[in-house]
Scaffold this active site. Sequence first.
Site, PDB file in Angstrom:
ATOM      1  N   LYS A   1       1.020  -1.284  -0.292  1.00  0.00           N
ATOM      2  CA  LYS A   1      -0.071  -0.107   0.006  1.00  0.00           C
ATOM      3  C   LYS A   1       0.815   1.261  -0.105  1.00  0.00           C
ATOM      4  O   LYS A   1       0.443   2.211  -0.460  1.00  0.00           O
ATOM      5  CB  LYS A   1      -0.923   0.014   1.245  1.00  0.00           C
ATOM      6  CG  LYS A   1      -2.052  -1.206   1.193  1.00  0.00           C
ATOM      7  CD  LYS A   1      -2.905  -0.780   0.044  1.00  0.00           C
ATOM      8  CE  LYS A   1      -4.267  -1.757  -0.146  1.00  0.00           C
ATOM      9  NZ  LYS A   1      -5.034  -1.692   0.869  1.00  0.00           N
TER      10      LYS A   1
ATOM     11  N   CYS B   1      -4.027 -22.493 -11.080  1.00  0.00           N
ATOM     12  CA  CYS B   1      -4.077 -21.938  -9.836  1.00  0.00           C
ATOM     13  C   CYS B   1      -5.331 -22.487  -9.072  1.00  0.00           C
ATOM     14  O   CYS B   1      -6.175 -23.116  -9.810  1.00  0.00           O
ATOM     15  CB  CYS B   1      -4.054 -20.282  -9.742  1.00  0.00           C
ATOM     16  SG  CYS B   1      -5.670 -19.682 -10.443  1.00  0.00           S
TER      17      CYS B   1
END
EC number: 2.8.1.4
Length: 484
Positions: free
Chosen positions: A267, A457
């Site tokens: 972030k 995945c």
Amino acid sequence: MKLIVKTFQEITIKSRPVRKRFIRQLAKNIRAVLRDLDPELKVEGEWDNLEVETAVVDAKARREMIERLTCTPGIGHFLEVHEYPLGDFDDILAKCKAHFGDQLAGKTFAVRCKRAGKHAFTSMEVERYVGSGLRRECGAAGIDLKQPEVEVRMEIRLDRLFVIHRQHPGLGGYPLGALEQVLVLMSGGFDSTVAAYQMMRRGMISHFVFFNLGGRAHELGVMEVAHYLWEKYGRSQRVLFVSVPFEEVVGEILTKVDDSYMGVTLKRMMLRAASRVAERLELDALVTGEAISQVSSQTLPNLSVIDRVTDTLVLRPLIVSHKQDIIDTARQIGTAEFARHMPEYCGVISVNPTTQAKPYRVEHEESKFDMAVLERALERATQRTVDRVIDELGQDLQVEEVGEVLPGQIVIDIRHPDAQEDEPLALEGVEVQALPFYAINSRFKELDANRQYLLYCDKGVMSRLHAHHLLNEGHTNVRVYRPA
């Protein structure tokens, strides 16, 4: 068709110069929004409203005009009206009877009149005269001022009479272009799309920056929802879409930063990059979709640490919103389906994230990070106007999914290394290679181009996105492996 546009109430309490500026901007925006439907559209302004007049008679085009105005910031509500020269009370009664007479038989009704200007009569006198006349001549059940079944509404402005047929709600807020501009960090999920809408609704031109963690398909998905938001709520303005390739940044974090600080560090890197983009574009603030403690990186201590990397103002319109309220708003504004199919990637890179990040600790972790990686991401960033991103969606390639592995094909496990270690993918008689998602785009070119590769995945999302990206890069030897 004539419309009377009433401005957002907060505009009416502004000073005279500010109010006039806002009204002029709203008129300009309405012309821009409706120009393709009627190049001859007339928009004329007064102190507290705008009059919009069109000669378009096509019902579909008119409905589209109404829809666009309901989504234009700065409008409190607007009225569909018929305009007449102001006559005496009998003439007003005749006009109202012509428009409402067939609706009143056996119904209760009320007459509502608003006036502007100097007249020898009051609004109440008009209401009484017209009300008694309609009751007498149209077979109405009676007058009910509190809960009428039919409302007969009119406005008298100087020497003009407007008989009101319908009232449509507006979006509220200030006209786009009258306030400052912001940069929205857009992931395409529920939170960021609703945050962008809230800023646009308030009246701030909202540009978009996307940090690409998941390949070309994810980028295209975010482009699609950004285009939708612009087209529906911000089409009166020129808006930019900036895409920053962040796969290498994620890879650097995953290999060098402690697991518990990965999310906060990511972030902070995003805010650093967004601040640079905002500075270059001369934008006044950053906007994120964060809400207090919705996820681990959004605790107050973590948000405080995250914000320390930038001097740019960071706005969080959803900061105290509940998740269900955000989802409900997304449904209301039309972004829920986009978001529902748009994976959020920030949560996949950290197994045990901290909720109490310490400044000294995050600085220590970031000291291991090669900032040249972030610089390269910014250098490779692309920028285009959001009205053009939809063109790129047309260049999209489909991804083939297979449920069985054919002889000679290689399965590439692109899951996070922790997942690969916890649940190794073992397929009898099949070659399986481990190549994490954050490395697949840069290292795929090292593989034998004569072999066929199937990306795998757990849920098929990451594999589909990266296969899509590789196909768009010209690699035709890639598919998605989705075992039954």
